[in-house]
Design a protein around this motif. Structure first.
Motif: not given
Length: 213
Positions: A31-33, A58-62, A80-81, A104-105
């Motif tokens: 679980x990280x970017x 929290x970032x633009x992508x995983x 995913x994220x 992904x959202x």
């Protein structure tokens, strides 16, 4: 790090890696970017069913691959994220193989030339149940081969396109797509959308496209 004291995050391994090094990722959910920038890294998991990167949102992508990372490889893992799955800009000849980008959202894979010339090769991968767009290409070169893009979920406007190809919004440069031996199914509004760009589509099935939601 080492067999007895491995890094506990993927980002630690990337930060410590030399240009062109392999970062081998053990089975698990991370679980990280993840950011790859300024050097090429070969990011290899065991298989997508056993290794996943879960973006925080929290970032633009995983997984972000930005400038100075030409020749980077991402293989055998899932992404995913809470934001995009993968974002690529400013690096060329980036390879994705046997990657599962799902749930992904926002978009699954986002490829755009904001930070300079950008190109990607995606092979043997599965892109599914992402929202708005499965694979987006803006002002860049993309090869998609032996890949499935399916069940793209609609956004607030009802559009959930499988593959979208267009000029870069900032530069106006057209995109180039090579789509071969792939399956695009159960998109909303358009399975493959090409605007102001070039696309070659060979030995590919586009089916069961749904209307706007």
């Amino acid at each position: 790090g080492s067999a007895t004291k491995p890094w506990t995050t993927i980002q630690q391994g990337i930060d410590a890696a030399a240009d062109g090094a392999i970062v081998a990722v053990a089975a698990g959910s991370y679980q990280e970017d993840v950011l790859i920038q300024g050097k090429a890294v070969r990011l290899w998991g065991r298989c997508p069913a056993m290794v996943e990167v879960v973006g925080t949102g929290a970032e633009l992508a995983a997984v972000l691959i930005l400038w100075g990372a030409s020749g980077t490889e991402v293989r055998d893992l899932a992404i995913r994220g809470g934001s995009r799955g993968l974002l690529l800009s400013g690096s060329q000849e980036v390879a994705l193989e046997r990657v599962w980008i799902h749930d992904n959202a926002v978009q699954g894979a986002f490829v755009q030339n904001d930070y300079g010339p950008t190109s990607i090769e995606m092979r043997g991968s599965l892109v599914e149940t992402n929202r708005e767009i499965g694979v987006y290409v803006g002002g860049s070169e993309a090869t998609i081969e032996a890949t499935v893009v399916r069940d793209t979920l609609p956004d607030a406007n009802g559009s959930g396109r499988g593959v979208r190809v267009q000029p870069g919004p900032d530069t106006g440069a057209p995109s180039t797509l090579q789509l071969r031996g792939s399956l695009i199914e159960r998109s909303h509004e358009a399975g493959v959308s090409v605007r102001g760009s070039e696309a070659t589509i060979e030995a590919t099935v586009v089916r069961d496209t749904l209307p706007e939601a």
